[in-house]
Design a protein around this motif. Structure first.
Motif, PDB file in Angstrom:
ATOM      1  N   ASN A 111     100.010  30.671   4.570  1.00 60.24           N
ATOM      2  CA  ASN A 111      99.543  30.466   5.940  1.00 60.24           C
ATOM      3  C   ASN A 111     100.733  30.269   6.861  1.00 60.24           C
ATOM      4  OD1 ASN A 111      98.313  29.759   8.330  1.00 60.24           O
ATOM      5  ND2 ASN A 111      96.945  28.236   7.438  1.00 60.24           N
ATOM      6  N   LEU A 112     100.966  31.252   7.731  1.00 67.02           N
ATOM      7  CA  LEU A 112     102.093  31.187   8.658  1.00 67.02           C
ATOM      8  C   LEU A 112     101.712  30.570  10.002  1.00 67.02           C
ATOM      9  CD1 LEU A 112     103.526  34.749   7.984  1.00 67.02           C
ATOM     10  CD2 LEU A 112     104.530  32.596   7.251  1.00 67.02           C
ATOM     11  N   ASP A 113     100.475  30.085  10.112  1.00 68.04           N
ATOM     12  CA  ASP A 113      99.961  29.652  11.403  1.00 68.04           C
ATOM     13  C   ASP A 113      99.842  28.138  11.550  1.00 68.04           C
ATOM     14  OD1 ASP A 113      99.600  32.355  12.097  1.00 68.04           O
ATOM     15  OD2 ASP A 113      97.663  32.392  11.078  1.00 68.04           O
ATOM     16  N   ASN A 114     100.245  27.357  10.553  1.00 70.15           N
ATOM     17  CA  ASN A 114     100.042  25.917  10.690  1.00 70.15           C
ATOM     18  C   ASN A 114     101.341  25.183  10.985  1.00 70.15           C
ATOM     19  OD1 ASN A 114     101.356  25.168   8.177  1.00 70.15           O
ATOM     20  ND2 ASN A 114      99.533  25.900   7.116  1.00 70.15           N
ATOM     21  N   ALA A 115     101.207  24.032  11.663  1.00 70.87           N
ATOM     22  CA  ALA A 115     102.371  23.259  12.091  1.00 70.87           C
ATOM     23  C   ALA A 115     103.136  22.693  10.897  1.00 70.87           C
ATOM     24  CB  ALA A 115     101.920  22.131  13.018  1.00 70.87           C
ATOM     25  N   TYR A 116     102.429  22.384   9.827  1.00 66.08           N
ATOM     26  CA  TYR A 116     103.056  21.865   8.609  1.00 66.08           C
ATOM     27  C   TYR A 116     104.108  22.846   8.092  1.00 66.08           C
ATOM     28  CZ  TYR A 116     103.273  20.942   3.536  1.00 66.08           C
ATOM     29  OH  TYR A 116     103.697  20.734   2.252  1.00 66.08           O
ATOM     30  N   GLY A 117     103.710  24.100   7.909  1.00 68.88           N
ATOM     31  CA  GLY A 117     104.628  25.098   7.386  1.00 68.88           C
ATOM     32  C   GLY A 117     105.799  25.360   8.309  1.00 68.88           C
ATOM     33  N   VAL A 118     105.548  25.335   9.612  1.00 73.13           N
ATOM     34  CA  VAL A 118     106.620  25.562  10.588  1.00 73.13           C
ATOM     35  C   VAL A 118     107.678  24.467  10.486  1.00 73.13           C
ATOM     36  CG1 VAL A 118     107.159  25.617  13.050  1.00 73.13           C
ATOM     37  CG2 VAL A 118     105.187  26.888  12.179  1.00 73.13           C
ATOM     38  N   GLU A 119     107.237  23.213  10.341  1.00 72.23           N
ATOM     39  CA  GLU A 119     108.191  22.108  10.238  1.00 72.23           C
ATOM     40  C   GLU A 119     109.029  22.222   8.959  1.00 72.23           C
ATOM     41  OE1 GLU A 119     109.071  19.445  12.313  1.00 72.23           O
ATOM     42  OE2 GLU A 119     108.054  20.795  13.696  1.00 72.23           O
ATOM     43  N   VAL A 120     108.393  22.566   7.847  1.00 76.61           N
ATOM     44  CA  VAL A 120     109.136  22.749   6.601  1.00 76.61           C
ATOM     45  C   VAL A 120     110.162  23.875   6.759  1.00 76.61           C
ATOM     46  CG1 VAL A 120     108.972  23.414   4.179  1.00 76.61           C
ATOM     47  CG2 VAL A 120     107.269  21.861   5.155  1.00 76.61           C
ATOM     48  N   SER A 154      87.651   5.422  14.858  1.00 75.41           N
ATOM     49  CA  SER A 154      89.114   5.444  14.740  1.00 75.41           C
ATOM     50  C   SER A 154      89.525   6.484  13.701  1.00 75.41           C
ATOM     51  CB  SER A 154      89.635   4.068  14.329  1.00 75.41           C
ATOM     52  OG  SER A 154      89.450   3.123  15.364  1.00 75.41           O
ATOM     53  N   ILE A 155      90.732   6.996  13.856  1.00 77.62           N
ATOM     54  CA  ILE A 155      91.183   8.033  12.925  1.00 77.62           C
ATOM     55  C   ILE A 155      92.686   7.934  12.705  1.00 77.62           C
ATOM     56  CG2 ILE A 155      91.340   9.698  14.825  1.00 77.62           C
ATOM     57  CD1 ILE A 155      90.732  11.895  12.731  1.00 77.62           C
ATOM     58  N   VAL A 156      93.091   8.132  11.446  1.00 76.92           N
ATOM     59  CA  VAL A 156      94.501   8.252  11.065  1.00 76.92           C
ATOM     60  C   VAL A 156      94.677   9.599  10.387  1.00 76.92           C
ATOM     61  CG1 VAL A 156      96.390   7.339   9.666  1.00 76.92           C
ATOM     62  CG2 VAL A 156      94.814   5.764  10.794  1.00 76.92           C
ATOM     63  N   GLY A 157      95.687  10.357  10.809  1.00 78.56           N
ATOM     64  CA  GLY A 157      95.981  11.649  10.203  1.00 78.56           C
ATOM     65  C   GLY A 157      97.082  11.547   9.160  1.00 78.56           C
ATOM     66  N   TYR A 158      97.555  12.728   8.743  1.00 78.94           N
ATOM     67  CA  TYR A 158      98.609  12.772   7.727  1.00 78.94           C
ATOM     68  C   TYR A 158      99.447  14.021   7.951  1.00 78.94           C
ATOM     69  CZ  TYR A 158     100.773  11.629   3.234  1.00 78.94           C
ATOM     70  OH  TYR A 158     101.666  11.240   2.250  1.00 78.94           O
ATOM     71  N   ASP A 159     100.717  13.894   8.023  1.00 80.54           N
ATOM     72  CA  ASP A 159     101.748  14.938   8.117  1.00 80.54           C
ATOM     73  C   ASP A 159     102.801  14.577   9.155  1.00 80.54           C
ATOM     74  OD1 ASP A 159     100.905  16.628   6.098  1.00 80.54           O
ATOM     75  OD2 ASP A 159      99.692  17.874   7.431  1.00 80.54           O
ATOM     76  N   GLY A 160     102.360  14.107  10.345  1.00 82.02           N
ATOM     77  CA  GLY A 160     103.315  13.808  11.400  1.00 82.02           C
ATOM     78  C   GLY A 160     103.867  15.046  12.070  1.00 82.02           C
ATOM     79  N   THR A 161     103.059  16.098  12.193  1.00 82.94           N
ATOM     80  CA  THR A 161     103.490  17.319  12.873  1.00 82.94           C
ATOM     81  C   THR A 161     103.367  17.155  14.381  1.00 82.94           C
ATOM     82  OG1 THR A 161     101.268  18.268  12.840  1.00 82.94           O
ATOM     83  CG2 THR A 161     102.662  18.687  10.921  1.00 82.94           C
ATOM     84  N   SER A 162     103.811  18.171  15.104  1.00 85.28           N
ATOM     85  CA  SER A 162     103.730  18.145  16.568  1.00 85.28           C
ATOM     86  C   SER A 162     102.287  18.062  17.051  1.00 85.28           C
ATOM     87  CB  SER A 162     104.410  19.383  17.152  1.00 85.28           C
ATOM     88  OG  SER A 162     103.806  20.570  16.648  1.00 85.28           O
ATOM     89  N   LEU A 163     101.330  18.491  16.204  1.00 82.87           N
ATOM     90  CA  LEU A 163      99.920  18.406  16.585  1.00 82.87           C
ATOM     91  C   LEU A 163      99.511  16.980  16.913  1.00 82.87           C
ATOM     92  CD1 LEU A 163      98.180  20.690  13.914  1.00 82.87           C
ATOM     93  CD2 LEU A 163      98.507  21.195  16.339  1.00 82.87           C
ATOM     94  N   SER A 164     100.080  16.016  16.200  1.00 83.36           N
ATOM     95  CA  SER A 164      99.669  14.626  16.362  1.00 83.36           C
ATOM     96  C   SER A 164     100.063  14.063  17.727  1.00 83.36           C
ATOM     97  CB  SER A 164     100.263  13.761  15.250  1.00 83.36           C
ATOM     98  OG  SER A 164     101.679  13.763  15.309  1.00 83.36           O
ATOM     99  N   GLU A 165     101.020  14.689  18.387  1.00 80.15           N
ATOM    100  CA  GLU A 165     101.445  14.244  19.713  1.00 80.15           C
ATOM    101  C   GLU A 165     100.687  14.955  20.831  1.00 80.15           C
ATOM    102  OE1 GLU A 165     105.835  13.419  20.025  1.00 80.15           O
ATOM    103  OE2 GLU A 165     105.863  14.841  18.347  1.00 80.15           O
ATOM    104  N   MET A 214     112.025  17.791   3.512  1.00 76.77           N
ATOM    105  CA  MET A 214     111.457  18.441   2.333  1.00 76.77           C
ATOM    106  C   MET A 214     111.939  19.887   2.241  1.00 76.77           C
ATOM    107  SD  MET A 214     107.665  16.713   2.651  1.00 76.77           S
ATOM    108  CE  MET A 214     106.779  17.925   1.667  1.00 76.77           C
ATOM    109  N   GLY A 215     112.004  20.581   3.389  1.00 80.06           N
ATOM    110  CA  GLY A 215     112.522  21.948   3.400  1.00 80.06           C
ATOM    111  C   GLY A 215     113.982  22.011   3.010  1.00 80.06           C
ATOM    112  N   ARG A 216     114.787  21.088   3.579  1.00 80.91           N
ATOM    113  CA  ARG A 216     116.213  21.060   3.229  1.00 80.91           C
ATOM    114  C   ARG A 216     116.411  20.780   1.743  1.00 80.91           C
ATOM    115  NH1 ARG A 216     116.645  18.651   8.522  1.00 80.91           N
ATOM    116  NH2 ARG A 216     116.235  16.584   7.663  1.00 80.91           N
TER     117      ARG A 216
END
Length: 343
Positions: free
Chosen positions: A71-80, A275-286, A302-304
């Motif tokens: 999946n090339l479309d998600n913020a998780y993969g872009v950050e990695v 209330s909600i807590v997410g997981y990953d800390g990508t730009s989406l969360s901001e 993790m990518g490095r």
């Protein structure tokens, strides 16, 4: 006297197929019957056939490493990927981005992918949230392809290398945070059941509830993917319950985004009603309204780390450990309300 190089037409004759069929096999076309593909590949392997122009990959000034994702479309993969590229810039490595091959081709001809990687001169591969089979792993290992998987979707044999985060601790932190804000009816929207990272986050969720003396309720546990569709379906499920949760731990930021969007459509206020807590800390969360409280994975690190391990394997270095976990931490924003006990 020059050595005779077998031609494509001769391969076709030996395999009792047309030259166009051999070409389709070489180019990974999926319109070839599995039995025919195996027969052609057996002849190619036996005759040591290589596509003209690719017989001897040129020595490259800069090593090539393949970054593979489904999946090339998600913020998780872009950050990695950002982490991989930044480390590559400091080590004179070139990174090539590609998608996972077609599932049917992978199933029918597991050696073809590994052969293509070797033929293209890749030094190694980084795969993100991939479901590699034991057969595929064996093919890469047999060809000495250095390989690192980030957040594998299925358990890897001990000799293969993976990188992830402290998923159990991250899940525990997320739910502890909700409990500290007075919540006791807490739902979980997870990812694929087979994914090791999902299992660890879910166990962290369970551990936090049990440590606080809160009963685990099966109806508060749902989810089948880390995408926004899981958040949409999860909220609909929770809101249909006679006693819905007051808080949700979403297994990814993308899932949390889907939940927040669906909450807006249903008139559920975040965080006043849920209330909600997410997981990953990508730009989406901001970018959500309200801004998402989330457990941040060190995705760029993790990518490095993955690229460093690929290069270390290729150099024959002793890795020390075959599974690396990097620490997570909670980022508090605006999506969690303090629940006031009923009088």
């Amino acid at each position: 006297m020059t050595d005779h190089r077998i031609t494509l037409a001769e391969i076709a004759a030996l395999a009792e197929v047309s030259p166009s069929t051999v070409s389709k096999v070489l180019n990974q076309r999926d319109d070839v019957a599995a039995s025919t593909r195996r027969r052609v590949q057996a002849v190619l392997d036996r005759e040591n056939y290589a596509v003209p122009g690719r017989r001897m990959p040129a020595v490259q000034d800069h090593p090539l490493v393949d970054f593979v994702t489904s999946n090339l479309d998600n913020a998780y993969g872009v950050e990695v990927l950002r982490g991989v590229v930044r480390y590559a810039e400091s080590t004179d490595v070139e990174v090539v981005v590609s998608r996972m091959p077609d599932a049917r081709v992978r199933r029918d001809q597991p050696a073809a992918w590994a052969e293509r990687v070797v033929a293209s001169g890749r030094r190694g591969m980084i795969l993100v949230t991939s479901d590699l089979t034991a057969e595929e792993l064996a093919e890469f290992r047999a060809r000495s392809v250095s390989l690192v998987v980030i957040d594998p979707l299925n358990p890897l044999p001990g000799e293969h290398v993976s990188v992830g985060s402290t998923n159990w601790a991250g899940g525990r932190t997320a739910v502890d945070h909700l409990i500290e804000h007075g919540h006791r009816r807490i739902g979980y929207i997870g990812g694929p059941e087979s994914a090791e990272c999902n299992t660890a986050r879910f166990n962290g969720y369970l551990g936090a509830l049990r440590a606080a003396g809160i009963a685990v309720r099966d109806e508060y546990i749902t989810g089948t993917s880390f995408g926004p569709e899981a958040g949409i379906a999860g909220l609909r499920h929770f809101m249909a319950l006679e006693e819905p949760p007051t808080a949700v731990f979403a297994g990814s930021d993308s899932t949390a985004v889907g939940l927040i969007q669906e909450a807006r459509r249903l008139g559920v206020r975040i965080p006043e009603d849920l209330s909600i807590v997410g997981y990953d800390g990508t730009s989406l969360s901001e970018q959500t309204v309200p801004r998402l409280t989330t457990v941040q994975q060190p995705l760029q690190e993790m990518g490095r780390t993955a690229l460093r391990l690929v290069l270390s394997q290729a150099a024959g270095d002793d890795l020390g450990s075959h599974h690396i976990e990097l620490a997570t931490h909670l980022i508090e924003r605006d999506s969690v309300a303090t629940l006031t006990p009923a009088p």
